[in-house]
Write a protein that holds these residues in place. Structure first.
Motif, mmCIF file in Angstrom:
data_model
loop_
_atom_site.group_PDB
_atom_site.id
_atom_site.type_symbol
_atom_site.label_atom_id
_atom_site.label_comp_id
_atom_site.label_asym_id
_atom_site.label_seq_id
_atom_site.Cartn_x
_atom_site.Cartn_y
_atom_site.Cartn_z
ATOM 1 N N GLY A 62 0.831 -1.202 0.000
ATOM 2 C CA GLY A 62 0.000 0.000 0.000
ATOM 3 C C GLY A 62 0.867 1.254 0.000
ATOM 4 N N ILE A 63 1.922 1.241 0.810
ATOM 5 C CA ILE A 63 2.844 2.383 0.865
ATOM 6 C C ILE A 63 3.557 2.539 -0.480
ATOM 7 N N ALA A 64 3.965 1.409 -1.057
ATOM 8 C CA ALA A 64 4.634 1.442 -2.360
ATOM 9 C C ALA A 64 3.701 2.032 -3.422
ATOM 10 N N CYS A 65 2.427 1.644 -3.398
ATOM 11 C CA CYS A 65 1.458 2.171 -4.371
ATOM 12 C C CYS A 65 1.304 3.680 -4.218
ATOM 13 N N CYS A 66 1.280 4.159 -2.970
ATOM 14 C CA CYS A 66 1.131 5.602 -2.728
ATOM 15 C C CYS A 66 2.356 6.369 -3.221
ATOM 16 N N LEU A 69 2.230 6.453 -6.916
ATOM 17 C CA LEU A 69 1.144 7.328 -7.360
ATOM 18 C C LEU A 69 1.578 8.799 -7.327
ATOM 19 N N ARG A 70 2.257 9.172 -6.262
ATOM 20 C CA ARG A 70 2.762 10.543 -6.165
ATOM 21 C C ARG A 70 3.722 10.847 -7.319
ATOM 22 N N ALA A 71 4.642 9.907 -7.580
ATOM 23 C CA ALA A 71 5.611 10.116 -8.661
ATOM 24 C C ALA A 71 4.915 10.191 -10.021
ATOM 25 N N LEU A 72 3.852 9.420 -10.177
ATOM 26 C CA LEU A 72 3.096 9.445 -11.444
ATOM 27 C C LEU A 72 2.489 10.819 -11.696
ATOM 28 N N LEU A 73 1.967 11.424 -10.633
ATOM 29 C CA LEU A 73 1.401 12.770 -10.758
ATOM 30 C C LEU A 73 2.514 13.770 -11.053
ATOM 31 N N GLU A 74 3.645 13.610 -10.360
ATOM 32 C CA GLU A 74 4.746 14.559 -10.539
ATOM 33 C C GLU A 74 5.324 14.517 -11.948
ATOM 34 N N CYS A 75 5.279 13.347 -12.578
ATOM 35 C CA CYS A 75 5.828 13.291 -13.947
ATOM 36 C C CYS A 75 4.735 13.499 -14.990
ATOM 37 N N ARG A 76 3.560 13.865 -14.552
ATOM 38 C CA ARG A 76 2.422 14.143 -15.434
ATOM 39 C C ARG A 76 2.158 12.994 -16.396
ATOM 40 N N ASP A 80 -5.600 8.935 -17.355
ATOM 41 C CA ASP A 80 -6.296 7.657 -17.167
ATOM 42 C C ASP A 80 -5.394 6.638 -16.467
ATOM 43 N N LEU A 81 -4.099 6.733 -16.750
ATOM 44 C CA LEU A 81 -3.149 5.823 -16.087
ATOM 45 C C LEU A 81 -3.075 6.159 -14.589
ATOM 46 N N ILE A 82 -3.033 7.469 -14.281
ATOM 47 C CA ILE A 82 -3.022 7.904 -12.874
ATOM 48 C C ILE A 82 -4.317 7.476 -12.182
ATOM 49 N N ALA A 83 -5.439 7.661 -12.883
ATOM 50 C CA ALA A 83 -6.738 7.307 -12.300
ATOM 51 C C ALA A 83 -6.779 5.817 -11.958
ATOM 52 N N MET A 84 -6.251 5.012 -12.869
ATOM 53 C CA MET A 84 -6.232 3.568 -12.630
ATOM 54 C C MET A 84 -5.389 3.262 -11.392
ATOM 55 N N ALA A 85 -4.225 3.899 -11.295
ATOM 56 C CA ALA A 85 -3.316 3.628 -10.171
ATOM 57 C C ALA A 85 -3.858 4.175 -8.855
ATOM 58 N N SER A 86 -4.755 5.141 -8.924
ATOM 59 C CA SER A 86 -5.269 5.728 -7.677
ATOM 60 C C SER A 86 -6.206 4.761 -6.944
ATOM 61 N N ARG A 87 -6.649 3.711 -7.629
ATOM 62 C CA ARG A 87 -7.479 2.707 -6.959
ATOM 63 C C ARG A 87 -6.622 1.725 -6.155
ATOM 64 N N PHE A 88 -5.347 1.624 -6.514
ATOM 65 C CA PHE A 88 -4.498 0.578 -5.934
ATOM 66 C C PHE A 88 -4.328 0.688 -4.412
ATOM 67 N N PRO A 89 -4.087 1.917 -3.859
ATOM 68 C CA PRO A 89 -3.934 1.969 -2.391
ATOM 69 C C PRO A 89 -5.153 1.410 -1.660
ATOM 70 N N LEU A 90 -6.358 1.707 -2.146
ATOM 71 C CA LEU A 90 -7.560 1.166 -1.499
ATOM 72 C C LEU A 90 -7.602 -0.357 -1.621
ATOM 73 N N ASP A 91 -7.246 -0.857 -2.808
ATOM 74 C CA ASP A 91 -7.181 -2.322 -2.973
ATOM 75 C C ASP A 91 -6.275 -2.922 -1.902
ATOM 76 N N GLU A 92 -5.103 -2.313 -1.719
ATOM 77 C CA GLU A 92 -4.124 -2.898 -0.777
ATOM 78 C C GLU A 92 -4.637 -2.820 0.656
ATOM 79 N N VAL A 93 -5.335 -1.740 0.987
ATOM 80 C CA VAL A 93 -5.917 -1.630 2.331
ATOM 81 C C VAL A 93 -6.933 -2.754 2.548
ATOM 82 N N VAL A 94 -7.732 -3.033 1.528
ATOM 83 C CA VAL A 94 -8.684 -4.144 1.607
ATOM 84 C C VAL A 94 -7.925 -5.466 1.802
ATOM 85 N N HIS A 95 -6.829 -5.636 1.075
ATOM 86 C CA HIS A 95 -6.055 -6.883 1.215
ATOM 87 C C HIS A 95 -5.458 -7.008 2.613
#
Ligand SMILES: [Fe+2]
Ligand SMILES: [Fe+2]
Length: 268
Positions: A62-66, A69-76, A80-95
């Motif tokens: 979850g920490i790795a995904c976050c 995700l931050r780096a993805l935003l920083e490199c613009r 849609d790729l960022i949006a897809m990755a923004s679901r990952f932290p929640l997935d990991e919290v569920v796991h």
């Protein structure tokens, strides 16, 4: 180095209700149906350790995904790729919750002490935003997540009880997107990656591959001491020869080959 106990809690009330609404599948699982009365104590303890360890790994992911995700935003990166990755932290919290509750079903979590400041390896200093994202995504997604998918699927297949089967089925379903994401990012970044950048990414992949191979060695060393395949596979934690064979095959087919196809050559 501050050592803290890995413990989890829920806020409860409206916050928990909102979370449950976001991911109703968690409560829908057949909790409370696992009968552990016939399982030898030492095997049970090991199973509790495995599931607690799995919860901790999901927490780290979850920490790795976050961070990615931050780096993805920083490199613009593409929206849609960022949006897809923004679901990952929640997935990991569920796991995290699913694995922790599996440990509870087996009698309770086991003790994990950790340093919260040292849970992921950050990208090196002085990298551009694009390379910061690429460095982390290659390590966390193209190696870590891409490798874990076939292994989780193998464990899911081996699971015989409906509860671990449901838990692993959910995780496998979420992880499918995590595994392909890293390579989609690389395809987008490719025109901007130089030969030196790719050599750097090969070395980054190497570090992660080496760390994973070390874990395999310890599985290999311990697998004959307390692991009981008939019980372990039923409780859905594989430590068998099958697991190690699948792991080696997956490393080549799911990690090294697709990286090579993108000009990234891990040597480990
Ligand atoms: Fe996960
Ligand atoms: Fe994941």
């Amino acid at each position: 180095m501050p050592e803290e106990l890995f413990e989890l809690e829920l806020f409860g009330e409206g916050i928990e209700r909102r979370y449950r609404k976001m991911r109703p599948e968690v409560e829908a699982m057949p909790w409370g149906t696992l009968d552990v009365s016939g399982i030898p104590e030492n095997v049970l303890v090991l199973a509790r350790k495995q599931w607690t360890g799995a919860a901790f790994q999901e927490h780290r992911t979850g920490i790795a995904c976050c961070a990615a995700l931050r780096a993805l935003l920083e490199c613009r990166a593409p929206l849609d790729l960022i949006a897809m990755a923004s679901r990952f932290p929640l997935d990991e919290v569920v796991h995290v919750e699913l694995c922790a509750r599996m440990a509870m079903e087996l009698g309770g979590g086991t003790e994990i002490v950790h340093d919260p400041d040292d849970l992921i390896v950050e990208a090196g200093e002085g990298l551009s935003p694009l390379m910061r994202a690429a460095d982390m995504i290659v390590r966390f997604f193209c190696v870590g997540e891409a490798l874990s998918i076939p292994l989780l699927r193998g464990t899911w297949h081996a699971a015989r009880h409906p509860l671990p089967k449901a838990v692993l089925g959910r995780i496998v379903k979420d992880e499918a997107a995590h595994g392909t994401f890293g390579f989609a990012f690389l395809d987008w970044a490719d025109p901007d990656l130089t030969t030196e950048d790719k050599a750097h990414l090969g070395r980054a992949a190497d570090r992660t591959i080496r760390a994973i191979k070390k874990q395999w060695l310890s599985i290999e060393k311990n697998r004959n001491t307390a692991y009981d395949q008939s019980v372990g596979d039923a409780l859905a934690w594989m430590q068998s020869d099958d697991y190690l064979a699948l792991a080696a095959k997956s490393m080549e087919q799911r990690v090294r080959r697709p990286l090579r196809e993108r000009g990234i050559h891990p040597s480990a």
